[in-house]
Design a protein around this motif. Sequence first.
Motif, short mmCIF file in Angstrom:
data_model
loop_
_atom_site.label_atom_id
_atom_site.label_comp_id
_atom_site.label_asym_id
_atom_site.label_seq_id
_atom_site.Cartn_x
_atom_site.Cartn_y
_atom_site.Cartn_z
N MET A 1 31.96 23.91 49.38
CA MET A 1 33.10 24.51 50.06
C MET A 1 32.85 25.99 50.26
O MET A 1 32.51 26.71 49.32
N ILE A 2 32.98 26.50 51.48
CA ILE A 2 32.77 27.91 51.79
C ILE A 2 34.12 28.58 51.97
O ILE A 2 34.95 28.14 52.77
N HIS A 3 34.35 29.63 51.22
CA HIS A 3 35.61 30.36 51.33
C HIS A 3 35.58 31.24 52.57
O HIS A 3 34.64 31.99 52.79
N THR A 4 36.59 31.14 53.38
CA THR A 4 36.67 31.98 54.58
C THR A 4 37.78 32.99 54.41
O THR A 4 38.91 32.65 54.05
N ILE A 5 37.47 34.25 54.65
CA ILE A 5 38.45 35.31 54.45
C ILE A 5 39.27 35.53 55.71
O ILE A 5 38.77 35.47 56.82
N SER A 6 40.57 35.73 55.52
CA SER A 6 41.45 36.04 56.64
C SER A 6 41.40 37.54 56.90
O SER A 6 40.60 38.26 56.32
N ASP A 7 42.28 38.03 57.80
CA ASP A 7 42.30 39.47 58.07
C ASP A 7 42.51 40.26 56.79
O ASP A 7 41.88 41.29 56.56
N VAL A 8 43.41 39.80 55.94
CA VAL A 8 43.62 40.40 54.62
C VAL A 8 43.68 39.27 53.61
O VAL A 8 44.55 38.41 53.67
N ASP A 9 42.74 39.26 52.68
CA ASP A 9 42.67 38.21 51.67
C ASP A 9 43.49 38.64 50.47
O ASP A 9 43.31 39.73 49.93
N THR A 10 44.40 37.79 50.03
CA THR A 10 45.25 38.11 48.88
C THR A 10 44.56 37.69 47.59
O THR A 10 44.17 36.52 47.43
N VAL A 11 44.40 38.65 46.69
CA VAL A 11 43.81 38.39 45.38
C VAL A 11 44.89 38.57 44.32
O VAL A 11 45.49 39.65 44.22
N ALA A 12 45.15 37.54 43.55
CA ALA A 12 46.15 37.59 42.50
C ALA A 12 45.46 37.61 41.14
O ALA A 12 44.61 36.75 40.86
N LEU A 13 45.79 38.58 40.32
CA LEU A 13 45.27 38.65 38.96
C LEU A 13 46.29 38.01 38.03
O LEU A 13 47.43 38.48 37.92
N ALA A 14 45.89 36.92 37.39
CA ALA A 14 46.81 36.18 36.52
C ALA A 14 46.77 36.77 35.12
O ALA A 14 45.72 36.79 34.48
N VAL A 15 47.90 37.27 34.64
CA VAL A 15 47.93 37.92 33.33
C VAL A 15 49.01 37.31 32.45
O VAL A 15 50.01 36.77 32.93
N THR A 16 48.79 37.40 31.16
CA THR A 16 49.77 36.99 30.16
C THR A 16 49.38 37.67 28.86
O THR A 16 48.32 38.32 28.77
N ASP A 17 50.23 37.55 27.85
CA ASP A 17 49.90 38.15 26.56
C ASP A 17 48.55 37.64 26.07
O ASP A 17 48.26 36.44 26.15
N GLY A 18 47.73 38.55 25.58
CA GLY A 18 46.44 38.15 25.02
C GLY A 18 45.27 38.26 25.97
O GLY A 18 44.14 37.92 25.61
N MET A 19 45.51 38.74 27.19
CA MET A 19 44.40 38.96 28.11
C MET A 19 43.57 40.17 27.65
O MET A 19 44.07 41.07 27.00
#
Length: 333
Positions: A1-19
């Motif tokens: 599977m090849i990831h294709t980027i849109s005009d603006v690619d949204t990157v979400a950083l998943a955080v919780t206690d203990g990271m």
Amino acid sequence: MIHTISDVDTVALAVTDGMLHFELSLAYEVFAAAPADVTVPWYDVTVCGPVAVRVGRFRLEPDHGLDELSRADTVIVPGWADVDVDPPADLVEAVRAAHEAGARIASLCTGAFVLAAAGLLDGRRATTHWAHTRDLAARYPRVEVDPDVLYVDNGSVLTSAGKAAAMDLCLHLVRLDHGSSIANTVARRLVVPPHRDGGQAQFVTAPVPAPDNHPLAELLPWVIERLDQPLTVEDLARQARMSSRNLGRHFRSVTGTTPLQWLLTQRIRHAQELLETTDDSIDTIAAATGMGTATTLRRHFNRTVGVPPDTYRRTFRSRTRPGPHDSRQRPTV
């Protein structure tokens, strides 16, 4: 599977206690700010988690809740501090839901435990920090754990080894999305290599077992002092005053491997030390470690460590050089 980027690619950083804050900060630095001379649309970065979390010694207030992960193009799961306990169920479920919604999921360091708990690594090759690869394999037997690589790209699911290898994976993602030229630009801004050779095996220390009341307590130091000699299993058995078969059983019990494999590991480790601390030529190091020839040393070193001796020397060259009276100091050939 090849990831294709849109005009603006949204990157979400998943955080919780203990990271772990190092991996979180590293990912934010790579994806949140485009280099000054890059004109292509850059990433839109958001931090997703509970109302407030503890990351290391810091208190962090995320931009959105974990449910926002499912709207991201790419989800980054930083390192997880306490791998002895299961990661939070809400984080695991949110990561699973994001993957089902089509997001590309990447874990940094021990963040792989979150992905494994979500079932995203079942039947897939994956990695994590070398100190935790056995734990990952034991807790999640359906995961094909590779302890020797810096990162693994399965297309929609990616995992990295520990600490600095997280940077390798982040730059790999930039390279996939924007090409090598821009990834190299990002690397220059961060003053890191755009691509490192080999895997994390080159960072793993292979210590000699401490002397103890076991049958090989006297033999192991004797061997270490004679690594330059062409030792055989019969030589070791003779010195230990036991049969070769009995020697093999004791080696399995004490070191977890065979006499020849243990001997090769010690030769490689000694070669690493000489590459780091001396100017000896590869031929000289081959002789000093009992490898015989530079060709033999290069073959075993590359297979065991993951990079050629010359590359290892450039990477791990000690800042403390041998003094002028050190008899080992010779011009590099």
